[in-house]
Design a protein around this motif. Structure first.
Motif, PDB file in Angstrom:
ATOM      1  N   LEU A 202     -25.263  -7.624  44.349  1.00  0.00           N
ATOM      2  CA  LEU A 202     -26.171  -8.032  43.351  1.00  0.00           C
ATOM      3  C   LEU A 202     -26.185  -9.211  42.898  1.00  0.00           C
ATOM      4  O   LEU A 202     -26.969 -10.120  42.604  1.00  0.00           O
ATOM      5  CB  LEU A 202     -26.509  -7.055  41.969  1.00  0.00           C
ATOM      6  CG  LEU A 202     -26.660  -5.629  42.289  1.00  0.00           C
ATOM      7  CD1 LEU A 202     -26.945  -4.897  41.054  1.00  0.00           C
ATOM      8  CD2 LEU A 202     -28.114  -5.371  43.092  1.00  0.00           C
ATOM      9  N   ILE A 203     -24.957  -9.858  42.926  1.00  0.00           N
ATOM     10  CA  ILE A 203     -24.603 -11.110  42.417  1.00  0.00           C
ATOM     11  C   ILE A 203     -25.112 -12.133  43.465  1.00  0.00           C
ATOM     12  O   ILE A 203     -25.789 -13.284  43.064  1.00  0.00           O
ATOM     13  CB  ILE A 203     -22.875 -11.479  42.634  1.00  0.00           C
ATOM     14  CG1 ILE A 203     -22.287 -10.513  41.605  1.00  0.00           C
ATOM     15  CG2 ILE A 203     -22.796 -12.827  42.244  1.00  0.00           C
ATOM     16  CD1 ILE A 203     -20.970 -10.469  41.465  1.00  0.00           C
ATOM     17  N   SER A 204     -25.293 -12.045  44.664  1.00  0.00           N
ATOM     18  CA  SER A 204     -26.107 -12.988  45.646  1.00  0.00           C
ATOM     19  C   SER A 204     -27.530 -13.029  45.384  1.00  0.00           C
ATOM     20  O   SER A 204     -28.085 -14.104  45.456  1.00  0.00           O
ATOM     21  CB  SER A 204     -25.684 -12.890  47.052  1.00  0.00           C
ATOM     22  OG  SER A 204     -26.171 -11.350  47.352  1.00  0.00           O
ATOM     23  N   ARG A 205     -28.174 -11.759  45.013  1.00  0.00           N
ATOM     24  CA  ARG A 205     -29.462 -11.939  44.584  1.00  0.00           C
ATOM     25  C   ARG A 205     -29.848 -12.624  43.377  1.00  0.00           C
ATOM     26  O   ARG A 205     -30.739 -13.228  43.378  1.00  0.00           O
ATOM     27  CB  ARG A 205     -29.835 -10.150  44.593  1.00  0.00           C
ATOM     28  CG  ARG A 205     -29.976  -9.494  45.949  1.00  0.00           C
ATOM     29  CD  ARG A 205     -30.357  -8.062  45.609  1.00  0.00           C
ATOM     30  NE  ARG A 205     -30.287  -7.201  46.731  1.00  0.00           N
ATOM     31  CZ  ARG A 205     -30.785  -6.039  46.646  1.00  0.00           C
ATOM     32  NH1 ARG A 205     -31.371  -5.500  45.696  1.00  0.00           N
ATOM     33  NH2 ARG A 205     -30.530  -5.285  47.661  1.00  0.00           N
ATOM     34  N   TRP A 206     -28.794 -12.413  42.382  1.00  0.00           N
ATOM     35  CA  TRP A 206     -29.004 -12.927  41.222  1.00  0.00           C
ATOM     36  C   TRP A 206     -28.956 -14.557  41.210  1.00  0.00           C
ATOM     37  O   TRP A 206     -29.845 -15.460  40.958  1.00  0.00           O
ATOM     38  CB  TRP A 206     -28.113 -12.629  39.946  1.00  0.00           C
ATOM     39  CG  TRP A 206     -28.158 -13.392  38.738  1.00  0.00           C
ATOM     40  CD1 TRP A 206     -29.026 -13.025  37.914  1.00  0.00           C
ATOM     41  CD2 TRP A 206     -27.570 -14.349  38.388  1.00  0.00           C
ATOM     42  NE1 TRP A 206     -29.009 -13.906  36.765  1.00  0.00           N
ATOM     43  CE2 TRP A 206     -28.069 -14.709  36.920  1.00  0.00           C
ATOM     44  CE3 TRP A 206     -26.309 -15.151  39.078  1.00  0.00           C
ATOM     45  CZ2 TRP A 206     -27.428 -16.026  36.232  1.00  0.00           C
ATOM     46  CZ3 TRP A 206     -26.006 -16.365  37.849  1.00  0.00           C
ATOM     47  CH2 TRP A 206     -26.501 -16.630  36.818  1.00  0.00           C
ATOM     48  N   GLN A 207     -27.951 -15.135  42.276  1.00  0.00           N
ATOM     49  CA  GLN A 207     -27.824 -16.372  42.610  1.00  0.00           C
ATOM     50  C   GLN A 207     -28.980 -16.975  43.020  1.00  0.00           C
ATOM     51  O   GLN A 207     -29.704 -18.226  42.793  1.00  0.00           O
ATOM     52  CB  GLN A 207     -26.738 -16.655  43.489  1.00  0.00           C
ATOM     53  CG  GLN A 207     -25.249 -16.397  42.631  1.00  0.00           C
ATOM     54  CD  GLN A 207     -24.287 -16.520  43.576  1.00  0.00           C
ATOM     55  OE1 GLN A 207     -24.284 -16.022  44.848  1.00  0.00           O
ATOM     56  NE2 GLN A 207     -23.062 -16.790  43.068  1.00  0.00           N
ATOM     57  N   ARG A 208     -29.660 -16.313  44.017  1.00  0.00           N
ATOM     58  CA  ARG A 208     -31.008 -16.669  44.610  1.00  0.00           C
ATOM     59  C   ARG A 208     -32.094 -16.576  43.565  1.00  0.00           C
ATOM     60  O   ARG A 208     -32.930 -17.663  43.653  1.00  0.00           O
ATOM     61  CB  ARG A 208     -31.329 -15.793  45.827  1.00  0.00           C
ATOM     62  CG  ARG A 208     -32.696 -15.915  46.400  1.00  0.00           C
ATOM     63  CD  ARG A 208     -32.812 -17.305  47.126  1.00  0.00           C
ATOM     64  NE  ARG A 208     -34.209 -17.356  47.352  1.00  0.00           N
ATOM     65  CZ  ARG A 208     -34.746 -18.618  47.441  1.00  0.00           C
ATOM     66  NH1 ARG A 208     -34.459 -19.706  46.895  1.00  0.00           N
ATOM     67  NH2 ARG A 208     -36.172 -18.678  47.807  1.00  0.00           N
ATOM     68  N   ALA A 209     -32.177 -15.677  42.692  1.00  0.00           N
ATOM     69  CA  ALA A 209     -33.119 -15.785  41.702  1.00  0.00           C
ATOM     70  C   ALA A 209     -32.924 -17.099  40.722  1.00  0.00           C
ATOM     71  O   ALA A 209     -34.026 -17.558  40.373  1.00  0.00           O
ATOM     72  CB  ALA A 209     -33.004 -14.636  40.757  1.00  0.00           C
ATOM     73  N   GLU A 210     -31.807 -17.537  40.640  1.00  0.00           N
ATOM     74  CA  GLU A 210     -31.582 -18.776  39.832  1.00  0.00           C
ATOM     75  C   GLU A 210     -32.278 -19.743  40.641  1.00  0.00           C
ATOM     76  O   GLU A 210     -32.997 -20.752  39.883  1.00  0.00           O
ATOM     77  CB  GLU A 210     -30.056 -18.949  39.585  1.00  0.00           C
ATOM     78  CG  GLU A 210     -29.758 -18.195  38.357  1.00  0.00           C
ATOM     79  CD  GLU A 210     -30.112 -18.658  37.063  1.00  0.00           C
ATOM     80  OE1 GLU A 210     -29.417 -19.849  36.451  1.00  0.00           O
ATOM     81  OE2 GLU A 210     -30.776 -17.963  36.385  1.00  0.00           O
ATOM     82  N   GLN A 211     -31.922 -19.966  41.735  1.00  0.00           N
ATOM     83  CA  GLN A 211     -32.436 -21.075  42.570  1.00  0.00           C
ATOM     84  C   GLN A 211     -33.970 -21.011  42.728  1.00  0.00           C
ATOM     85  O   GLN A 211     -34.526 -22.115  42.821  1.00  0.00           O
ATOM     86  CB  GLN A 211     -32.044 -20.855  44.262  1.00  0.00           C
ATOM     87  CG  GLN A 211     -32.413 -22.010  45.239  1.00  0.00           C
ATOM     88  CD  GLN A 211     -31.746 -21.682  46.590  1.00  0.00           C
ATOM     89  OE1 GLN A 211     -31.080 -20.866  46.873  1.00  0.00           O
ATOM     90  NE2 GLN A 211     -32.256 -22.446  47.457  1.00  0.00           N
ATOM     91  N   LEU A 212     -34.541 -19.788  42.918  1.00  0.00           N
ATOM     92  CA  LEU A 212     -35.791 -19.498  42.936  1.00  0.00           C
ATOM     93  C   LEU A 212     -36.538 -20.143  41.675  1.00  0.00           C
ATOM     94  O   LEU A 212     -37.570 -20.576  41.609  1.00  0.00           O
ATOM     95  CB  LEU A 212     -36.323 -18.126  43.199  1.00  0.00           C
ATOM     96  CG  LEU A 212     -37.889 -17.949  43.232  1.00  0.00           C
ATOM     97  CD1 LEU A 212     -38.340 -19.000  44.399  1.00  0.00           C
ATOM     98  CD2 LEU A 212     -38.080 -16.437  43.819  1.00  0.00           C
ATOM     99  N   THR A 213     -35.758 -19.725  40.450  1.00  0.00           N
ATOM    100  CA  THR A 213     -36.477 -20.421  39.300  1.00  0.00           C
ATOM    101  C   THR A 213     -36.506 -21.697  39.036  1.00  0.00           C
ATOM    102  O   THR A 213     -37.292 -22.310  38.766  1.00  0.00           O
ATOM    103  CB  THR A 213     -35.562 -19.672  38.196  1.00  0.00           C
ATOM    104  OG1 THR A 213     -35.396 -18.271  38.181  1.00  0.00           O
ATOM    105  CG2 THR A 213     -36.073 -19.950  36.770  1.00  0.00           C
ATOM    106  N   ASP A 214     -35.579 -22.379  39.631  1.00  0.00           N
ATOM    107  CA  ASP A 214     -35.695 -23.851  39.682  1.00  0.00           C
ATOM    108  C   ASP A 214     -36.674 -24.327  40.422  1.00  0.00           C
ATOM    109  O   ASP A 214     -37.395 -25.289  40.073  1.00  0.00           O
ATOM    110  CB  ASP A 214     -34.335 -24.608  40.314  1.00  0.00           C
ATOM    111  CG  ASP A 214     -33.011 -24.199  39.411  1.00  0.00           C
ATOM    112  OD1 ASP A 214     -33.208 -24.017  38.221  1.00  0.00           O
ATOM    113  OD2 ASP A 214     -31.794 -24.516  39.751  1.00  0.00           O
ATOM    114  N   GLU A 215     -36.947 -23.630  41.539  1.00  0.00           N
ATOM    115  CA  GLU A 215     -37.825 -23.843  42.531  1.00  0.00           C
ATOM    116  C   GLU A 215     -39.433 -23.817  41.875  1.00  0.00           C
ATOM    117  O   GLU A 215     -40.379 -24.566  41.911  1.00  0.00           O
ATOM    118  CB  GLU A 215     -37.923 -23.300  43.686  1.00  0.00           C
ATOM    119  CG  GLU A 215     -36.627 -23.589  44.487  1.00  0.00           C
ATOM    120  CD  GLU A 215     -36.663 -22.603  45.694  1.00  0.00           C
ATOM    121  OE1 GLU A 215     -37.496 -21.738  46.302  1.00  0.00           O
ATOM    122  OE2 GLU A 215     -35.473 -22.695  46.597  1.00  0.00           O
ATOM    123  N   LEU A 216     -39.424 -22.662  41.104  1.00  0.00           N
ATOM    124  CA  LEU A 216     -40.796 -22.405  40.310  1.00  0.00           C
ATOM    125  C   LEU A 216     -40.935 -23.502  39.330  1.00  0.00           C
ATOM    126  O   LEU A 216     -42.058 -23.688  39.070  1.00  0.00           O
ATOM    127  CB  LEU A 216     -40.538 -21.061  39.632  1.00  0.00           C
ATOM    128  CG  LEU A 216     -40.911 -20.023  40.817  1.00  0.00           C
ATOM    129  CD1 LEU A 216     -40.396 -18.677  39.888  1.00  0.00           C
ATOM    130  CD2 LEU A 216     -42.122 -19.800  41.363  1.00  0.00           C
TER     131      LEU A 216
END
Length: 245
Positions: A202-216
């Motif tokens: 789940l950690i890698s998913r959360w890291q991707r979510a952080e990156q996607l938040t920046d993109e949004l």
């Protein structure tokens, strides 16, 4: 300053400064004076009152990251005190009051307000109802320091709403995201019942979510020039008293 460098520089100070306001005893005292009982009534009714007289389950779905029992109990407890719109206005006043007491006297709030409002105006609020509700709250023209704090709060709500969308898109529940980000003990503090430690995958998913938040958030910051982004990052650092990056 590049777009993502600016987002990285301001995200944590804006989040943490807002957290300080929300958890301060002085903020709770405003709620007590307004007639709310000790607990989460003022926080829930005030922060989420911009959604109107929604059901508790709808409020929980919109806000996402706090445990449902905490939100539902707080929302219902505050209902008898004042209508949602009035509670939101009271909470907005608390935001401004706290800002006047805590924003650094060295901060150029007039310049910050111009740049922050440019970001807020540029945001697409589709699928971000809590942000949309806070953006619609009137902002005073005769209280620049209070207005600066209100804009910090609005920008914090934008990132929070984007992050909730990103978390779900990446296959995480809000509970899982809170455990990954904060750990089991802190997740419990935020109202999640008996959260389990996060599985490694789940950690890698959360890291991707952080990156996607920046993109949004990137379209907002694209409306500023390189120079304005550098100025905005500097202003946020000064205004919040955050350590210099």
């Amino acid at each position: 300053m590049e777009i993502f460098d600016c987002i990285s520089a301001v995200a944590r100070p804006i989040h943490d400064f807002g957290d300080e306001f929300m958890s301060d005893d002085a903020t709770a005292a405003i709620g007590l004076r307004a007639g709310f009982a000790p607990g989460r009534g003022f926080y829930c009714r005030g922060r989420f009152g911009v959604l109107g007289e929604a059901s508790a389950s709808v409020v929980q779905a919109v806000q996402g990251f706090l445990g449902p029992d905490l939100v539902i109990a707080g929302w219902r407890a505050g209902r008898s005190v004042m209508p949602a719109e009035e509670a939101a206005a009271c909470y907005t006043q608390a935001v401004r009051t706290w800002g006047r007491a805590h924003i650094s006297a060295d901060a150029d709030v007039e310049h910050f307000n111009l740049l922050a409002q440019q970001l807020i105006d540029a945001a697409d609020a589709d699928a971000l109802p809590l942000f949309a509700g806070w953006r619609a709250q009137p902002c005073p023209v005769d209280d620049p320091v209070g207005a600066a704090m209100q804009r910090i709060h609005v920008l914090r709500e934008h990132r929070g709403a984007c992050h909730l969308a990103a978390v779900r898109l990446c296959g995480l529940s809000a509970r899982e995201a809170m455990v990954v980000n904060l750990g089991v003990e802190q997740a419990t503090r935020y109202g999640w019942r008996e959260p389990h430690p996060a599985a490694a995958n789940l950690i890698s998913r959360w890291q991707r979510a952080e990156q996607l938040t920046d993109e949004l958030q990137a379209p907002l910051y694209a409306t500023l020039t390189d120079r304005q982004r550098a100025e905005f990052a500097r202003l946020v650092t000064t205004l919040t008293g955050a350590p210099t990056p």
